[in-house]
Design an enzyme around this catalytic site. Structure first.
Site, PDB file in Angstrom:
ATOM      1  CB  SER A  18      54.059  40.843 -96.079  1.00 58.71           C
ATOM      2  OG  SER A  18      52.861  40.263 -96.025  1.00 58.71           O
ATOM      3  CG  LEU A  20      49.918  43.219 -88.430  1.00 59.55           C
ATOM      4  CD1 LEU A  20      48.477  42.909 -87.446  1.00 59.55           C
ATOM      5  CD2 LEU A  20      50.597  44.386 -87.627  1.00 59.55           C
ATOM      6  CG  ASP A  62      45.416  28.218 -98.416  1.00 61.88           C
ATOM      7  OD1 ASP A  62      44.949  28.718 -97.576  1.00 61.88           O
ATOM      8  OD2 ASP A  62      44.925  28.464 -99.676  1.00 61.88           O
ATOM      9  CB  VAL A  63      46.195  29.437 -93.183  1.00 63.59           C
ATOM     10  CG1 VAL A  63      47.558  30.149 -92.754  1.00 63.59           C
ATOM     11  CG2 VAL A  63      45.164  30.412 -94.006  1.00 63.59           C
ATOM     12  CB  SER A 150      39.831  43.275 -87.292  1.00 62.57           C
ATOM     13  OG  SER A 150      39.417  44.603 -87.383  1.00 62.57           O
ATOM     14  CE1 TYR A 163      39.710  41.614 -92.141  1.00 60.36           C
ATOM     15  CE2 TYR A 163      38.649  43.363 -90.665  1.00 60.36           C
ATOM     16  CZ  TYR A 163      40.057  42.569 -91.115  1.00 60.36           C
ATOM     17  OH  TYR A 163      41.056  42.799 -90.579  1.00 60.36           O
ATOM     18  CE  LYS A 167      40.958  39.471 -89.467  1.00 56.19           C
ATOM     19  NZ  LYS A 167      41.966  38.794 -89.167  1.00 56.19           N
ATOM     20  CG  PHE A 196      48.335  48.002 -86.343  1.00 55.13           C
ATOM     21  CD1 PHE A 196      49.416  47.823 -85.893  1.00 55.13           C
ATOM     22  CD2 PHE A 196      47.168  48.403 -85.399  1.00 55.13           C
ATOM     23  CE1 PHE A 196      49.719  47.785 -84.469  1.00 55.13           C
ATOM     24  CE2 PHE A 196      47.356  48.375 -84.133  1.00 55.13           C
ATOM     25  CZ  PHE A 196      48.552  48.134 -83.674  1.00 55.13           C
ATOM     26  CB  THR A 198      48.800  46.085 -92.236  1.00 55.53           C
ATOM     27  OG1 THR A 198      47.606  46.386 -92.702  1.00 55.53           O
ATOM     28  CG2 THR A 198      48.954  45.892 -90.820  1.00 55.53           C
TER      29      THR A 198
END
Length: 312
Positions: A18, A20, A62-63, A150, A163, A167, A196, A198
């Site tokens: 989903s 980006l 899972d990354v 970001s 966050y 980033k 964006f 998203t």
């Protein structure tokens, strides 16, 4: 030296179910790549792969998990030489370092955001880089890795401690990893989007989204995922881009909107504390950020009123 040839190559896109990631995967498929979508088992990844066609494959994982990252990379290598990896997987969990009721921000929440956004990015890119390094170079190049940071990496606001930390880590590791992989012919770049359209913003009411978009200087709207995908394609095509962080114009809207929204809280904090003003000597003031990696200072010169040999 020529650009990476996408057609006939394979790519890995994390968070590809989903947002980006999905639009980027679709663009790479349009350009002729075979794309592996790495996303959670609970995501609509299988449906997305079906919609993108036979050149798209979904790998549930899972990354943060080494085995899942290795499975995604192995699946891409089976489809063709791995030339492109785009890390779009990420989450955000807002919260102040100390809430108004005195409760500290959850360490588990902080750890989760950093593990998914930062460690997950490195986990996938390092394994993808190993696979790229094993491929045959084309005009001296073996692959391109694009990460997603970001604007919060540079202008984190109240409630973005986790966050922004995650980033900011992505921004900080871009250049050293690009240097690490230069000898292998692998380029590494990062995109730092502003606001964006998203799923992360999907919970906001439409009037709020319209207000945020209207504050972008031009064009006065939120960024569209297709613009991100086109930037990825341009990065892959431009063989002279490496080790850079590209921030979107919409970061201006982020600064304005967040500053306005958090003004009462900042005024409250300012009234409760006295912040001493830092003293500076001479002309050694910091200049604005030129990019995500360095601050430029004015030339050093002797400081008046100090002993000989003191410089600023």
């Amino acid at each position: 030296m020529g650009s990476i040839r996408i057609e006939g190559s394979s790519a890995v896109v994390t968070g590809g179910a989903s947002g980006l990631g999905r639009v980027t995967a679709a663009r790479l498929v349009e350009l002729g790549a075979k794309v592996v979508l790495l996303d959670l088992p609970t995501s609509p990844g299988a449906q997305t792969a079906k919609e993108l066609g036979e050149r798209a494959v979904f790998v549930a994982g899972d990354v943060r998990t080494e085995q899942d990252a290795e499975r995604a990379v192995a699946a891409a290598v089976e489809l063709g030489p791995l030339r492109v990896t785009v890390n779009c997987a990420g989450i955000g969990r807002a919260g102040r370092t100390v809430a108004k009721d005195g409760t500290p921000y959850s360490l588990d929440a902080f750890r989760q955001v950093v593990e998914i956004n930062l460690i997950g990015t490195f986990n996938v890119l390092s394994r993808a880089a190993a696979a790229m390094a094993a491929t045959e170079a084309v005009d001296g190049q073996r692959g391109v890795i694009v990460n997603t940071a970001s604007v919060a990496a540079f202008d984190g606001q109240i409630g973005q401690c986790a966050y922004s930390a995650s980033k900011g880590g992505i921004v900080g590791m871009t250049l050293p990893i690009a240097r690490d992989l230069a000898a292998s012919g692998i380029r590494v770049l990062t995109i730092a989007p502003g606001l964006f359209e998203t799923p992360l913003l999907g919970t906001l009411p439409q009037p709020a989204l319209d207000s945020l978009g209207a504050q972008v200087p031009f064009p006065a709207r939120l960024g569209r995922p297709s613009a991100y995908a086109e930037l990825v394609a341009a990065i892959v095509a431009n063989d002279y881009l490496n080790g850079e962080v590209t921030a979107s114009m919409a970061q201006s809207a982020w600064r304005l909107a967040e500053a306005e929204a958090e003004r009462p809280a900042r005024e409250e904090l300012a009234s409760d504390s006295v912040r001493p003003r830092a003293k500076r000597c001479g002309s050694g003031r910091l200049k604005p950020l030129h990019d995500g990696f360095q601050r430029n200072r004015a030339p050093r010169r002797p400081c008046p009123g100090r002993k000989p040999g003191h410089w600023v």
